[in-house]
Design a protein around this motif. Structure first.
Motif, PDB file in Angstrom:
ATOM      1  N   UNK A   1      52.963  30.817  37.951  1.00 26.81           N
ATOM      2  CA  UNK A   1      51.699  30.579  37.249  1.00 26.81           C
ATOM      3  C   UNK A   1      50.829  31.828  37.246  1.00 26.81           C
ATOM      4  N   UNK A   2      50.763  32.496  38.399  1.00 23.88           N
ATOM      5  CA  UNK A   2      49.966  33.720  38.484  1.00 23.88           C
ATOM      6  C   UNK A   2      50.559  34.815  37.607  1.00 23.88           C
ATOM      7  N   UNK A   3      51.885  34.834  37.528  1.00 29.82           N
ATOM      8  CA  UNK A   3      52.568  35.878  36.766  1.00 29.82           C
ATOM      9  C   UNK A   3      52.335  35.721  35.269  1.00 29.82           C
ATOM     10  N   UNK A   4      52.245  34.475  34.833  1.00 33.77           N
ATOM     11  CA  UNK A   4      52.158  34.218  33.387  1.00 33.77           C
ATOM     12  C   UNK A   4      50.731  34.045  32.888  1.00 33.77           C
ATOM     13  N   UNK A   5      49.805  33.809  33.797  1.00 31.84           N
ATOM     14  CA  UNK A   5      48.438  33.560  33.323  1.00 31.84           C
ATOM     15  C   UNK A   5      47.820  34.853  32.789  1.00 31.84           C
ATOM     16  N   UNK A   6      46.931  34.713  31.824  1.00 30.01           N
ATOM     17  CA  UNK A   6      46.273  35.868  31.236  1.00 30.01           C
ATOM     18  C   UNK A   6      45.193  36.416  32.142  1.00 30.01           C
ATOM     19  N   UNK A   7      44.527  37.470  31.676  1.00 27.94           N
ATOM     20  CA  UNK A   7      43.506  38.121  32.482  1.00 27.94           C
ATOM     21  C   UNK A   7      42.096  37.609  32.189  1.00 27.94           C
ATOM     22  N   UNK A   8      42.013  36.601  31.321  1.00 27.05           N
ATOM     23  CA  UNK A   8      40.690  36.084  30.961  1.00 27.05           C
ATOM     24  C   UNK A   8      40.109  35.283  32.099  1.00 27.05           C
ATOM     25  N   UNK A   9      38.896  35.625  32.488  1.00 28.87           N
ATOM     26  CA  UNK A   9      38.267  34.920  33.595  1.00 28.87           C
ATOM     27  C   UNK A   9      37.667  33.603  33.130  1.00 28.87           C
TER      28      UNK A   9
ATOM     29  N   UNK B   1      36.637  34.416  44.456  1.00 24.68           N
ATOM     30  CA  UNK B   1      37.623  34.088  43.423  1.00 24.68           C
ATOM     31  C   UNK B   1      37.687  35.176  42.357  1.00 24.68           C
ATOM     32  N   UNK B   2      36.539  35.793  42.040  1.00 22.29           N
ATOM     33  CA  UNK B   2      36.557  36.927  41.110  1.00 22.29           C
ATOM     34  C   UNK B   2      37.382  38.073  41.685  1.00 22.29           C
ATOM     35  N   UNK B   3      37.183  38.351  42.963  1.00 27.09           N
ATOM     36  CA  UNK B   3      37.928  39.436  43.612  1.00 27.09           C
ATOM     37  C   UNK B   3      39.421  39.129  43.654  1.00 27.09           C
ATOM     38  N   UNK B   4      39.765  37.893  44.003  1.00 25.99           N
ATOM     39  CA  UNK B   4      41.174  37.515  44.077  1.00 25.99           C
ATOM     40  C   UNK B   4      41.821  37.604  42.703  1.00 25.99           C
ATOM     41  N   UNK B   5      41.138  37.071  41.691  1.00 29.53           N
ATOM     42  CA  UNK B   5      41.689  37.105  40.330  1.00 29.53           C
ATOM     43  C   UNK B   5      41.909  38.549  39.886  1.00 29.53           C
TER      44      UNK B   5
ATOM     45  N   UNK C   1      37.910  42.701  55.702  1.00 27.16           N
ATOM     46  CA  UNK C   1      39.093  42.700  56.562  1.00 27.16           C
ATOM     47  C   UNK C   1      40.276  42.104  55.818  1.00 27.16           C
ATOM     48  N   UNK C   2      41.480  42.426  56.339  1.00 29.03           N
ATOM     49  CA  UNK C   2      42.699  41.869  55.761  1.00 29.03           C
ATOM     50  C   UNK C   2      42.723  40.355  55.910  1.00 29.03           C
ATOM     51  N   UNK C   3      42.194  39.872  57.049  1.00 32.60           N
ATOM     52  CA  UNK C   3      42.210  38.436  57.316  1.00 32.60           C
ATOM     53  C   UNK C   3      41.378  37.667  56.292  1.00 32.60           C
ATOM     54  N   UNK C   4      40.153  38.177  56.003  1.00 37.58           N
ATOM     55  CA  UNK C   4      39.291  37.465  55.051  1.00 37.58           C
ATOM     56  C   UNK C   4      39.875  37.505  53.638  1.00 37.58           C
ATOM     57  N   UNK C   5      40.509  38.624  53.282  1.00 35.93           N
ATOM     58  CA  UNK C   5      41.157  38.714  51.966  1.00 35.93           C
ATOM     59  C   UNK C   5      42.312  37.713  51.864  1.00 35.93           C
ATOM     60  N   UNK C   6      43.147  37.685  52.893  1.00 34.71           N
ATOM     61  CA  UNK C   6      44.304  36.776  52.878  1.00 34.71           C
ATOM     62  C   UNK C   6      43.861  35.326  52.778  1.00 34.71           C
ATOM     63  N   UNK C   7      42.797  34.966  53.531  1.00 39.72           N
ATOM     64  CA  UNK C   7      42.306  33.589  53.505  1.00 39.72           C
ATOM     65  C   UNK C   7      41.777  33.223  52.117  1.00 39.72           C
ATOM     66  N   UNK C   8      41.017  34.148  51.504  1.00 38.59           N
ATOM     67  CA  UNK C   8      40.466  33.879  50.175  1.00 38.59           C
ATOM     68  C   UNK C   8      41.573  33.800  49.122  1.00 38.59           C
ATOM     69  N   UNK C   9      42.571  34.678  49.230  1.00 37.09           N
ATOM     70  CA  UNK C   9      43.694  34.684  48.284  1.00 37.09           C
ATOM     71  C   UNK C   9      44.466  33.371  48.372  1.00 37.09           C
ATOM     72  N   UNK C  10      44.743  32.940  49.604  1.00 35.35           N
ATOM     73  CA  UNK C  10      45.492  31.687  49.802  1.00 35.35           C
ATOM     74  C   UNK C  10      44.688  30.496  49.261  1.00 35.35           C
ATOM     75  N   UNK C  11      43.379  30.493  49.522  1.00 27.29           N
ATOM     76  CA  UNK C  11      42.541  29.381  49.069  1.00 27.29           C
ATOM     77  C   UNK C  11      42.492  29.322  47.546  1.00 27.29           C
ATOM     78  N   UNK C  12      42.442  30.486  46.902  1.00 35.94           N
ATOM     79  CA  UNK C  12      42.286  30.530  45.449  1.00 35.94           C
ATOM     80  C   UNK C  12      43.589  30.295  44.709  1.00 35.94           C
ATOM     81  N   UNK C  13      44.697  30.855  45.246  1.00 41.61           N
ATOM     82  CA  UNK C  13      45.972  30.813  44.514  1.00 41.61           C
ATOM     83  C   UNK C  13      46.987  29.849  45.096  1.00 41.61           C
TER      84      UNK C  13
END
Length: 578
Positions: free
Chosen positions: A435-443, A517-521, A549-561
């Motif tokens: 899904x992440x691979x195919x989705x467009x870049x439109x926010x 979510x903006x940062x993760x996207x 930190x890497x930890x906060x990024x990973x947590x936000x990425x997992x939550x969003x995606x």
């Protein structure tokens, strides 16, 4: 000083022999310090707290420390205070010259407190025994005593000893290369130490240092550096902390820099760490072994084989002297063997072949002595209790064979369920990745809901805020570090209340989730398009995206995606390879 060695009675030292050992031990102390200015009569007048404080302040003076402890013990015996007697026996064991004396004193502390249901003893004595065997490299006996200490700690619900024992077991796991399992325990212990109502800086650093080392062993080098630097800052807060920890932390970060391939900085840091340890007269020979080993490897990087040889010989001298066996130092012996073979020095070559063979035998013995089965019993206490229940029922009734069948079926079902769970999890992760691979870049566009009736803000104000949020997104201002709702409200000339309401209502999320979510996207877009970004570490990407930190990024990425960034990057890399 001559000490009577107690005989064993049915596997335990007889109490009479142990008391006899104590009597000779104490008499030896008073004889040794008989000419000192401290008189026995003056010590007898001191309270328990005063004696124990004086002992702790003796600054390593063995005779004086033993004198205070022996007086403490005599006082406890006169008062028939069993716990204080056990406290004295355990502390005196540190100063016993022979192993038989140390173990006998600790066994005595255990024997007199075994049935008291106290929240510290015999837990502490078992822990001391485990610690002694650990320093001797006898990890099986160390683990046996730690397991006993842990069971008693859980029985009396002593959280402090549960945590410290788990930490000690993690140290054993590290020695036999169970680094992933060890890191989990180290992190739990560090969290416990960090969350204390009153932070104990010594305990905090004693927890942090092996955790940082474990991050290195698990190849999580950014995290290792993060905690090394955190420890260095803490160690500089007092003279005592600097004395005990600063040199080791500097040396450890040097080793970490070696693996980051910052070789010049690694060389400087390791040399500085060794110098600091020597200046403070710290007897941490394990650190000296690591220092010499990695300096040798650094000299090899510089093609300076003569200096490399010297460092590896220094490493070997310490290993032979103190029987320090660290698996990673094996390469030092491999170099010496190859070096002397190249130079046709057969006698030296044979010497180090024999030492490498002995090194491998010791490593193999250590790993074999601490069986996987025993560790699994520690890691899965519920399964251990279930096993004990089954064994008890088997002893009571031969017909309980059916229970084994049930257990095996349950375990099979659990294994099947776990396998299915992993399959579903992998499939779900793959679906999320696709899904992440195919989705467009439109926010995500803002909601067109009417604001006036719903949130009590005029339409023109809402539209103005939404317009400026669109600009905020288009200009990638969300990548700024430490952005807050206050700073953004000020930037777009509104107040935090209005901004929060508009984001909550029109973006359907809190301010923090909105920015994350903006940062993760954006990170997903960049990882797909920017090939150089795929070479970054998680920490590096986190910083690029505005996370602290890497930890906060990973947590936000997992939550969003729904997947971890490491998984997403790994799958992207595999696609490129294909």
């Amino acid at each position: 000083m001559i000490v009577l060695i107690p005989k064993k009675t049915n596997g335990f030292f007889s109490l009479i022999s142990l008391f006899r050992l104590f009597t000779v031990f104490v008499l030896g102390v008073y004889t040794a310090v008989g000419q000192e200015s401290i008189s026995k009569d003056s010590l007898q007048k001191l309270s328990y707290d005063e004696l124990y404080t004086a002992y702790r302040n003796a600054n390593g003076d063995t005779l004086i420390s033993k004198l205070y402890l022996s007086t403490y013990l005599e006082k406890a015996m006169a008062d028939m205070d069993t716990i204080k007697m056990a406290e004295a026996y355990s502390s005196l064991s540190y100063y016993a010259a022979e192993e038989s004396e140390k173990i006998a004193l600790l066994d005595l502390a255990i024997a007199i407190t075994k049935r008291l249901d106290n929240d510290r003893y015999p837990i502490k004595a078992y822990s001391f025994k485990g610690g002694y065997y650990f320093t001797k490299g006898d990890y099986q006996r160390a683990l046996d005593n730690y397991i006993l200490a842990l069971a008693l700690s859980e029985q009396v619900q002593n959280t402090e000893y549960i945590q410290s024992t788990n930490h000690n077991i993690a140290c054993i796991k590290t020695k036999i290369d169970k680094h992933e399992e060890a890191l989990t325990l180290f992190k739990e212990n560090f969290e416990y130490e960090s969350d204390r109502d009153e932070l104990n800086a010594m305990s905090y650093l004693l927890s942090l240092i092996p955790m940082a080392e474990s991050y290195r062993y698990n190849k999580l080098l950014d995290s290792a550096s993060f905690y090394n630097h955190k420890g260095i800052v803490m160690s500089l807060k007092s003279k005592k902390l600097k004395h005990h920890f600063y040199g080791k932390l500097v040396l450890n970060e040097g080793v970490n820099l070696f693996f980051k391939e910052h070789f010049d900085r690694a060389y400087d840091s390791i040399n500085k760490g060794i110098r600091l340890l020597k200046e403070e007269q710290i007897k941490d020979n394990e650190s000296y072994v690591l220092g010499s080993f990695y300096l040798g490897r650094l000299y090899l990087k510089k093609e300076d084989t003569l200096r490399a040889e010297k460092e590896f010989l220094d490493m070997d001298a310490l290993i032979q002297k103190d029987n320090i066996i660290l698996p990673e130092t094996r390469k030092g012996y491999e170099f010496l063997i190859a070096w002397y073979k190249t130079n046709s020095e057969q006698e030296k070559q044979l010497t180090y072949i024999n030492r490498l063979l002995q090194f491998d035998r010791v490593i193999g013995s250590q790993r074999a002595s601490v069986s996987t089965k025993l560790f699994k019993e520690f890691d899965t206490p519920l399964l251990l209790k279930e096993k004990e229940d089954v064994i008890t029922k088997l002893e009571e009734n031969a017909s309980t064979l059916s229970f084994w069948v049930i257990i095996l079926v349950l375990l099979s079902l659990m294994a099947t369920g776990f396998t299915y769970y992993q399959f579903v999890k992998r499939k779900k992760y793959q679906q999320k990745f696709n899904e992440l691979l195919t989705q467009g870049n439109k926010r995500e566009e803002s909601s067109t809901k009417l604001a006036d009736d719903e949130i009590g803000i005029a339409d023109e104000v809402v539209n103005d805020i939404l317009s400026k949020l669109d600009q905020f997104e288009e200009e990638l201002q969300f990548l700024q570090k430490n952005i807050s709702i206050s700073s953004l409200a000020k930037e777009i000339n509104t107040n935090t209340k209005y901004l929060s309401k508009v984001i909550n209502y029109h973006k359907n999320k809190s301010f923090t989730n909105y920015v994350n979510e903006l940062r993760v996207q954006y990170s997903v877009e960049q990882l797909k398009e920017n090939t150089s970004l795929k070479n970054y570490t998680i920490q590096g990407i986190a910083e690029e995206m505005g996370f602290n930190s890497a930890e906060s990024f990973s947590a936000a990425f997992k939550k969003s995606t729904g997947i971890k960034p490491s998984y997403f990057m790994r799958k992207l890399t595999s696609l490129n390879v294909e």
